[in-house]
Design an enzyme around this catalytic site. Structure first.
Site, PDB file in Angstrom:
ATOM      1  N   SER A 113       0.724  -1.405   0.063  1.00  0.00           N
ATOM      2  CA  SER A 113      -0.079  -0.032   0.123  1.00  0.00           C
ATOM      3  C   SER A 113       0.912   1.357  -0.145  1.00  0.00           C
ATOM      4  O   SER A 113       1.642   1.337  -0.830  1.00  0.00           O
ATOM      5  CB  SER A 113      -0.865  -0.065   1.133  1.00  0.00           C
ATOM      6  OG  SER A 113      -1.922   1.064   1.049  1.00  0.00           O
ATOM      7  N   HIS A 114       0.609   1.943   1.039  1.00  0.00           N
ATOM      8  CA  HIS A 114       1.471   3.418   1.150  1.00  0.00           C
ATOM      9  C   HIS A 114       2.730   3.442   1.754  1.00  0.00           C
ATOM     10  O   HIS A 114       3.313   4.368   1.788  1.00  0.00           O
ATOM     11  CB  HIS A 114       0.452   4.162   2.002  1.00  0.00           C
ATOM     12  CG  HIS A 114       0.052   3.806   3.235  1.00  0.00           C
ATOM     13  ND1 HIS A 114      -0.677   2.734   3.373  1.00  0.00           N
ATOM     14  CD2 HIS A 114       0.715   4.163   4.368  1.00  0.00           C
ATOM     15  CE1 HIS A 114      -1.006   2.374   4.648  1.00  0.00           C
ATOM     16  NE2 HIS A 114       0.015   3.031   5.409  1.00  0.00           N
ATOM     17  N   ASP A 278      -2.247   6.583  -3.589  1.00  0.00           N
ATOM     18  CA  ASP A 278      -1.009   5.760  -2.909  1.00  0.00           C
ATOM     19  C   ASP A 278      -0.315   4.736  -3.695  1.00  0.00           C
ATOM     20  O   ASP A 278      -0.808   4.630  -4.823  1.00  0.00           O
ATOM     21  CB  ASP A 278      -1.649   5.256  -1.586  1.00  0.00           C
ATOM     22  CG  ASP A 278      -2.581   3.981  -1.858  1.00  0.00           C
ATOM     23  OD1 ASP A 278      -3.417   4.090  -2.964  1.00  0.00           O
ATOM     24  OD2 ASP A 278      -2.576   3.039  -1.053  1.00  0.00           O
ATOM     25  N   ASP A 280      -0.661   1.368  -4.263  1.00  0.00           N
ATOM     26  CA  ASP A 280      -1.614   0.598  -4.859  1.00  0.00           C
ATOM     27  C   ASP A 280      -2.887   1.023  -5.500  1.00  0.00           C
ATOM     28  O   ASP A 280      -3.417   0.367  -6.022  1.00  0.00           O
ATOM     29  CB  ASP A 280      -1.727  -0.895  -4.196  1.00  0.00           C
ATOM     30  CG  ASP A 280      -2.613  -0.628  -2.785  1.00  0.00           C
ATOM     31  OD1 ASP A 280      -2.488   0.565  -2.263  1.00  0.00           O
ATOM     32  OD2 ASP A 280      -3.347  -1.610  -2.418  1.00  0.00           O
ATOM     33  N   ASP A 282      -5.759   2.568  -4.382  1.00  0.00           N
ATOM     34  CA  ASP A 282      -6.873   2.333  -3.726  1.00  0.00           C
ATOM     35  C   ASP A 282      -7.028   3.623  -2.721  1.00  0.00           C
ATOM     36  O   ASP A 282      -8.338   3.807  -2.459  1.00  0.00           O
ATOM     37  CB  ASP A 282      -6.975   1.014  -2.806  1.00  0.00           C
ATOM     38  CG  ASP A 282      -5.951   0.627  -1.695  1.00  0.00           C
ATOM     39  OD1 ASP A 282      -5.234   1.672  -1.505  1.00  0.00           O
ATOM     40  OD2 ASP A 282      -6.104  -0.455  -1.069  1.00  0.00           O
ATOM     41  N   ARG A 283      -6.077   4.318  -2.251  1.00  0.00           N
ATOM     42  CA  ARG A 283      -6.492   5.692  -1.509  1.00  0.00           C
ATOM     43  C   ARG A 283      -6.788   6.682  -2.184  1.00  0.00           C
ATOM     44  O   ARG A 283      -6.003   6.703  -3.380  1.00  0.00           O
ATOM     45  CB  ARG A 283      -5.259   5.885  -0.434  1.00  0.00           C
ATOM     46  CG  ARG A 283      -5.229   4.706   0.632  1.00  0.00           C
ATOM     47  CD  ARG A 283      -4.080   5.064   1.596  1.00  0.00           C
ATOM     48  NE  ARG A 283      -4.330   4.078   2.847  1.00  0.00           N
ATOM     49  CZ  ARG A 283      -3.853   3.968   4.041  1.00  0.00           C
ATOM     50  NH1 ARG A 283      -3.256   5.290   4.359  1.00  0.00           N
ATOM     51  NH2 ARG A 283      -3.821   3.054   4.844  1.00  0.00           N
ATOM     52  N   LYS A 377     -11.247  -0.394  -2.046  1.00  0.00           N
ATOM     53  CA  LYS A 377     -11.590   0.941  -2.074  1.00  0.00           C
ATOM     54  C   LYS A 377     -10.956   1.597  -3.253  1.00  0.00           C
ATOM     55  O   LYS A 377     -10.078   1.021  -3.803  1.00  0.00           O
ATOM     56  CB  LYS A 377     -11.026   1.819  -0.733  1.00  0.00           C
ATOM     57  CG  LYS A 377      -9.618   1.373  -0.546  1.00  0.00           C
ATOM     58  CD  LYS A 377      -8.992   2.101   1.007  1.00  0.00           C
ATOM     59  CE  LYS A 377      -7.715   1.881   1.183  1.00  0.00           C
ATOM     60  NZ  LYS A 377      -7.663   0.599   2.056  1.00  0.00           N
TER      61      LYS A 377
HETATM   62  C1  G16 Z   1      -5.659  -0.630   4.818  1.00  0.00           C
HETATM   63  C2  G16 Z   1      -6.798  -1.242   5.013  1.00  0.00           C
HETATM   64  C3  G16 Z   1      -7.941  -0.112   5.520  1.00  0.00           C
HETATM   65  C4  G16 Z   1      -7.221   0.426   6.803  1.00  0.00           C
HETATM   66  C5  G16 Z   1      -5.880   1.029   6.711  1.00  0.00           C
HETATM   67  C6  G16 Z   1      -5.368   1.225   8.066  1.00  0.00           C
HETATM   68  O1  G16 Z   1      -5.249   0.367   3.709  1.00  0.00           O
HETATM   69  O2  G16 Z   1      -7.449  -1.558   3.846  1.00  0.00           O
HETATM   70  O3  G16 Z   1      -9.192  -0.556   5.697  1.00  0.00           O
HETATM   71  O4  G16 Z   1      -8.136   1.550   7.258  1.00  0.00           O
HETATM   72  O5  G16 Z   1      -5.207  -0.024   5.998  1.00  0.00           O
HETATM   73  O6  G16 Z   1      -5.270   0.165   8.745  1.00  0.00           O
HETATM   74  P1  G16 Z   1      -4.497   0.114  10.334  1.00  0.00           P
HETATM   75  O7  G16 Z   1      -5.156   1.557  10.947  1.00  0.00           O
HETATM   76  O8  G16 Z   1      -4.935  -1.016  10.879  1.00  0.00           O
HETATM   77  O9  G16 Z   1      -3.015   0.433   9.887  1.00  0.00           O
HETATM   78  P2  G16 Z   1      -4.243   0.244   2.987  1.00  0.00           P
HETATM   79  O10 G16 Z   1      -4.480   1.364   2.060  1.00  0.00           O
HETATM   80  O11 G16 Z   1      -3.055   0.236   3.856  1.00  0.00           O
HETATM   81  O12 G16 Z   1      -4.293  -1.042   2.324  1.00  0.00           O
END
Ligand code: G16
Length: 544
Positions: A113-114, A278, A280, A282-283, A377
């Site tokens: 992800s990010h 971000d 991947d 999705d954000r 997302k």
């Molecule tokens: C992932 C999840 C999201 C979540 C985020 C933060 O996003 O898909 O649903 O809100 O992590 O999670 P945490 O607060 O447990 O770190 P992404 O974009 O990082 O895949």
């Protein structure tokens, strides 16, 4: 080319978190680490013969290697068909789109992800099911259980295949199709939004915008959709080439990390609209002229104005938000007379609600917004939604935001993150606070009186699954709220997240800086949980 069986043994540290398994590249590079986890996915799925999958990722370091390993293992485990994005690339939303469009049994998405990339950065792997969404807790638990039992994995005795040319090859008896990673997703976007109207906005000589792909996966998608299909000026998409280390940047679309975008928004020729996505894809972060649109507000605004968008003109079935997300969307749902669901953090909790037709839109404070068009997302989708709103309402983003606050009131929101905290300290803080929850009602903290306090537990209304221990909530009599959680996506120590929100209706107090509007709550949190005392941190590392 023959199937070979490699003996192995369980490895520590393979428990999926909020979104799959996310670890450092160094950890993933340990002997058998990747293979053990991939085989555990196949073992949890049961008999894989005849199954079809999609594979691809955000292009970060290790992505290409992992894709080749997975293709060989998918073939050795009997999968009949695997679609893979050209160059092993696929955004998370595009993977979800492709699973649904082609009726696949699931997909393996490679991304952290990010989180930063490169040999010193992070890598990740997550499994999505046949609905296109992240595996629910029952499946991630089965994968984790399989990692504890594993004694061998299967692979093929064959070299890497060329993933850079579209086309079809066979691996053992598995059909591998190397596909354009962008086309299906771009077609889906064109079916949801009023592209001619957005094109006319982007062609207007006084409308200037910028999309920052942060050298991550959305570059090719944004170029195709914004510049080629919608005619935005060349150069609208910046940092458009995906790089294995994201150009040394941190592909996290927030005001701190999307620095080039922020500079352009405030430059000599200020822009009307800016957005970033971000690692991947999705954000999303959206900016209007001079304003940051908080993701919690963004969800509420998209819901309140959804009738402008062709795909949502018939109405919304319901809205869902994660528990720590502000309650701005609740006010819209109440006015629309539709249900609002409060789920734990993690996109996987929205899937059942969408599959059952209970919600159309959903979102999280963590820069995630989406709808039932897929089961992830979707960063670019949110950007196109905003552009369609700006075009359809003939109002700039900042006006849409301000009018929303004046109509519904403003939910001030902020999240403070304390990163790389020693795990025992973070756990001790949470345990001590949890123990105090039953006696907190009536306590006054920095001028706010506690009305109720609990450890959030969610019962899935579709299948009855209970997910307990999802965050400590302190609800105040004045409507304000503080939530404490430990992140499930970090890779170093523990990350304490403290979420703050308060509601304001007074028209004279709608334009405060959130850090000012919420200042007394920060004091209340420290007084209550002893953040400074127990963690030795006087300031958060990241504020969103
Ligand atoms: C992932 C999840 C999201 C979540 C985020 C933060 O996003 O898909 O649903 O809100 O992590 O999670 P945490 O607060 O447990 O770190 P992404 O974009 O990082 O895949």
């Amino acid at each position: 080319m023959s199937v070979i069986r490699i003996d192995t043994q369980p490895l520590a540290g393979q428990k999926p978190g909020t979104s799959g398994l996310r670890k450092t590249v160094a950890e993933f590079s340990r002997p058998h680490y990747l293979e053990n986890f991939v085989q555990s996915i196949f073992n949890a799925l049961g008999d894989c013969s005849g199954k079809s999958l999609v594979v691809g990722g955000d292009g970060r370091y290790y992505n290409r290697h992992a894709a080749q390993v997975i293709l060989r293992m998918a073939a050795a485990n009997g999968c009949s068909r695997v679609l893979v994005g050209q160059g092993a690339l696929l955004s998370t939303p595009a993977a979800s789109c492709i699973i649904r469009k082609y009726g696949l049994d699931g997909g393996i998405v490679l991304s952290a992800s990010h989180n930063p990339g490169g040999p010193e950065g992070d890598f990740g792997i997550k499994f999505n099911g046949a609905n296109g969404g992240p595996a629910p807790e029952s499946v991630t638990a089965a994968i984790f259980a399989a990692t504890a039992r594993i004694d061998h994995y299967l692979t093929l005795d064959t070299a890497d295949i060329d993933l850079d040319q579209p086309g079809a090859v066979t691996l053992g008896s598995t059909a591998i199709e190397i596909i354009d990673p962008v086309a299906d997703y771009a077609d889906l976007m064109a079916s949801l939004f009023d592209f001619p109207k957005i094109a006319s906005l982007l062609g207007h000589r006084r409308f200037h915008m910028c999309f920052d792909a942060m050298h991550a996966i959305t570059g090719p998608y944004a170029l195709e959709i914004l510049e080629r299909r919608l005619g935005a000026a060349a150069g609208t998409v910046i940092n458009a080439v995906p790089l294995e280390d994201f150009g040394g940047g941190h592909p996290d679309p927030n005001l701190a990390h999307a620095g080039e975008l922020v500079a352009r928004m405030n430059g000599d020729e200020p822009l009307a609209f800016g957005a970033a996505s971000d690692g991947d894809g999705d954000r999303n972060m959206v900016l209007g002229s001079g304003v940051f649109i908080n993701p919690c507000d963004s969800l509420a605004i998209l819901a309140a104005n959804a009738s402008v968008i062709p795909a949502y003109a018939a109405g919304l079935a319901g809205i869902a938000r994660s528990m720590p997300t502000s309650r701005a969307a609740d006010r819209v749902a109440a006015e629309l007379g539709i249900p609002l669901f409060e789920t734990p953090t993690g996109w996987k909790f929205f899937g059942n609600l969408m599959d059952a037709g209970r919600i159309t839109l959903c979102g999280e404070e963590s820069f995630g917004t989406g709808s039932s068009h897929i089961r992830e997302k979707d960063g670019l989708w949110a950007v196109l939604f905003w552009l369609n709103l700006i075009a359809g309402l003939s109002k700039p983003a900042r006006t849409i935001l301000r009018e929303h606050w004046h109509r519904y009131g403003r939910d001030y929101f902020s999240r403070h993150d304390y990163e790389a905290v020693a795990e025992d300290r973070a756990t001790a803080l949470m345990d001590a606070l949890r123990a105090r929850l039953p006696g907190l009602a009536g306590t006054c903290l920095a001028g706010h009186t506690v009305a109720a306090a609990d450890d959030f537990s969610y019962t899935d209304p579709v299948d009855g699954t209970v997910s307990a221990g999802q965050g400590l909530r302190i609800l105040f009599e004045d409507g304000a709220r503080i939530v404490f959680r430990l992140s499930g996506t970090g890779t170093a120590g523990a990350t304490l997240r403290v979420y703050y929100d308060s509601y304001q209706r007074d028209p004279a107090l709608l334009e405060l800086a959130p850090q000012r509007a919420l200042a007394t709550l920060f004091a209340a949190a420290d007084e209550l949980a002893g953040i400074t005392r127990l963690l030795g941190r006087s300031q958060p590392d990241v504020i969103t």
